[in-house]
Design an enzyme around this catalytic site. Sequence first.
Site, PDB file in Angstrom:
ATOM      1  N   ALA A   1      -0.564  -0.888  -8.297  1.00  0.00           N
ATOM      2  CA  ALA A   1      -1.572  -1.775  -8.912  1.00  0.00           C
ATOM      3  C   ALA A   1      -2.638  -2.134  -7.884  1.00  0.00           C
ATOM      4  O   ALA A   1      -3.843  -2.080  -8.168  1.00  0.00           O
ATOM      5  CB  ALA A   1      -0.901  -3.044  -9.429  1.00  0.00           C
TER       6      ALA A   1
ATOM      7  N   TYR B   1       2.421  -2.055  -5.448  1.00  0.00           N
ATOM      8  CA  TYR B   1       1.594  -1.257  -4.531  1.00  0.00           C
ATOM      9  C   TYR B   1       0.590  -0.397  -5.312  1.00  0.00           C
ATOM     10  O   TYR B   1      -0.603  -0.350  -4.976  1.00  0.00           O
ATOM     11  CB  TYR B   1       2.524  -0.374  -3.689  1.00  0.00           C
ATOM     12  CG  TYR B   1       1.861   0.417  -2.596  1.00  0.00           C
ATOM     13  CD1 TYR B   1       1.492  -0.181  -1.393  1.00  0.00           C
ATOM     14  CD2 TYR B   1       1.630   1.782  -2.752  1.00  0.00           C
ATOM     15  CE1 TYR B   1       0.908   0.554  -0.377  1.00  0.00           C
ATOM     16  CE2 TYR B   1       1.048   2.531  -1.741  1.00  0.00           C
ATOM     17  CZ  TYR B   1       0.688   1.918  -0.553  1.00  0.00           C
ATOM     18  OH  TYR B   1       0.108   2.656   0.440  1.00  0.00           O
TER      19      TYR B   1
HETATM   20  P1  NAP Z   1       1.556   0.372   8.847  1.00  0.00           P
HETATM   21  O1  NAP Z   1       1.973   1.281   9.940  1.00  0.00           O
HETATM   22  O2  NAP Z   1       2.557  -0.553   8.256  1.00  0.00           O
HETATM   23  O3  NAP Z   1       0.266  -0.450   9.322  1.00  0.00           O
HETATM   24  C1  NAP Z   1      -0.305  -1.441   8.513  1.00  0.00           C
HETATM   25  C2  NAP Z   1      -0.968  -2.439   9.417  1.00  0.00           C
HETATM   26  O4  NAP Z   1      -1.512  -3.508   8.619  1.00  0.00           O
HETATM   27  C3  NAP Z   1       0.033  -3.087  10.385  1.00  0.00           C
HETATM   28  O5  NAP Z   1      -0.539  -3.183  11.657  1.00  0.00           O
HETATM   29  C4  NAP Z   1       0.246  -4.457   9.760  1.00  0.00           C
HETATM   30  O6  NAP Z   1       0.663  -5.453  10.659  1.00  0.00           O
HETATM   31  C5  NAP Z   1      -1.141  -4.741   9.234  1.00  0.00           C
HETATM   32  N1  NAP Z   1      -1.088  -5.846   8.288  1.00  0.00           N
HETATM   33  C6  NAP Z   1      -0.192  -6.063   7.303  1.00  0.00           C
HETATM   34  N2  NAP Z   1      -0.471  -7.195   6.664  1.00  0.00           N
HETATM   35  C7  NAP Z   1      -1.564  -7.725   7.263  1.00  0.00           C
HETATM   36  C8  NAP Z   1      -2.324  -8.887   7.057  1.00  0.00           C
HETATM   37  N3  NAP Z   1      -2.003  -9.755   6.078  1.00  0.00           N
HETATM   38  N4  NAP Z   1      -3.378  -9.148   7.862  1.00  0.00           N
HETATM   39  C9  NAP Z   1      -3.721  -8.281   8.858  1.00  0.00           C
HETATM   40  N5  NAP Z   1      -3.028  -7.152   9.100  1.00  0.00           N
HETATM   41  C10 NAP Z   1      -1.959  -6.877   8.308  1.00  0.00           C
HETATM   42  O7  NAP Z   1       0.963   1.217   7.627  1.00  0.00           O
HETATM   43  P2  NAP Z   1       0.148   2.601   7.621  1.00  0.00           P
HETATM   44  O8  NAP Z   1       1.047   3.644   7.108  1.00  0.00           O
HETATM   45  O9  NAP Z   1      -0.578   2.811   8.878  1.00  0.00           O
HETATM   46  O10 NAP Z   1      -0.874   2.290   6.429  1.00  0.00           O
HETATM   47  C11 NAP Z   1      -2.217   1.905   6.641  1.00  0.00           C
HETATM   48  C12 NAP Z   1      -2.917   1.876   5.292  1.00  0.00           C
HETATM   49  O11 NAP Z   1      -2.856   3.168   4.691  1.00  0.00           O
HETATM   50  C13 NAP Z   1      -2.288   0.916   4.291  1.00  0.00           C
HETATM   51  O12 NAP Z   1      -3.278   0.303   3.506  1.00  0.00           O
HETATM   52  C14 NAP Z   1      -1.436   1.826   3.440  1.00  0.00           C
HETATM   53  O13 NAP Z   1      -1.200   1.292   2.162  1.00  0.00           O
HETATM   54  C15 NAP Z   1      -2.310   3.063   3.400  1.00  0.00           C
HETATM   55  N6  NAP Z   1      -1.579   4.284   3.069  1.00  0.00           N
HETATM   56  C16 NAP Z   1      -0.597   4.761   3.887  1.00  0.00           C
HETATM   57  C17 NAP Z   1       0.067   5.930   3.536  1.00  0.00           C
HETATM   58  C18 NAP Z   1       1.141   6.510   4.404  1.00  0.00           C
HETATM   59  O14 NAP Z   1       1.710   7.525   4.019  1.00  0.00           O
HETATM   60  N7  NAP Z   1       1.461   5.936   5.545  1.00  0.00           N
HETATM   61  C19 NAP Z   1      -0.259   6.586   2.354  1.00  0.00           C
HETATM   62  C20 NAP Z   1      -1.263   6.068   1.552  1.00  0.00           C
HETATM   63  C21 NAP Z   1      -1.931   4.926   1.922  1.00  0.00           C
HETATM   64  P3  NAP Z   1       2.271  -5.816  10.683  1.00  0.00           P
HETATM   65  O15 NAP Z   1       2.896  -4.690  11.402  1.00  0.00           O
HETATM   66  O16 NAP Z   1       2.327  -7.119  11.383  1.00  0.00           O
HETATM   67  O17 NAP Z   1       2.712  -5.910   9.237  1.00  0.00           O
END
Ligand code: NAP
Length: 246
Positions: A156, A154
């Site tokens: 990376a 992650y």
């Molecule tokens: P999340 O609730 O897991 O949402 C991620 C979304 O991306 C989900 O709807 C997921 O669908 C979708 N997804 C995954 N793989 C995909 C693919 N191959 N094609 C299309 N859609 C895909 O995560 P989140 O916390 O909202 O995070 C959103 C972004 O913020 C991510 O990039 C994460 O790394 C970043 N981020 C989050 C945090 C945090 O604290 N939450 C902190 C730093 C950065 P599925 O449900 O089907 O997998």
Amino acid sequence: MATALITGASQGIGACIAKRLAKDGYNVAINHFPSDSDKANAEKVAEECRSFGVEAELFAANVADYAQCEAMTKAVKERFGSIDALVNNAGITKDGLMVRMSEEQYDAVIAVNQKSVFNMMKLVGAVMMRQRHGHIVSLASVAGLYGNPGQINYSASKAAIIGMTKTVAKELGARNVTVNAVAPGFIKTPMTDALTEEQRNKMLELVAMKRYGNPEEVASVISFLCSEDASYVTGQTIEISGGLMM
Ligand code: NAP
């Protein structure tokens, strides 16, 4: 009316970004992973976006797959006429300490978090270059800035996004396309709900504001970066972490 394409927008931070950009007046193209449950969730997000008086439509695609990204970009351009903002939000985690991490775990996270950003920046970047206008924002993470045990894959992928952002900002700047990243810290979503209580408490000790962020606090920074107020901001990574590791 301007159009924003948000990847992985069926839940979590992506859904919140879609609603915020709709509130800002963007028509929204809501990407979701091609599954029935993601589609159902994305449809609810689209309904909420439409309540702001804009158009919202779903586009199913696995963003790790170049051909699916190409078909989606073409479909969004045909449906809305332009793509003015791209938010690379889709992301996954497959955590484990390096010595125990499988090659499959490593490759899967790189494909979804990093390769997808290449796919979407290349395809939508070409549209924006022709338009001579656009804003691209990608979701990095504090894990990409500082590292995090158990997240070599992650961190990376997220560190790569920061470098890719600077490179593409330099390549597209002369065409009036801004390219930025945000690095959220500990934001309350389904992704972080999966952590143990011990992991959560340990994280909060490092946060100056002593609380988790919420998805709205990420979406508001992205809203700014997708607005004309940020027209001279490019190549930057803005940390949204409540003051982590200062
Ligand atoms: P999340 O609730 O897991 O949402 C991620 C979304 O991306 C989900 O709807 C997921 O669908 C979708 N997804 C995954 N793989 C995909 C693919 N191959 N094609 C299309 N859609 C895909 O995560 P989140 O916390 O909202 O995070 C959103 C972004 O913020 C991510 O990039 C994460 O790394 C970043 N981020 C989050 C945090 C945090 O604290 N939450 C902190 C730093 C950065 P599925 O449900 O089907 O997998």
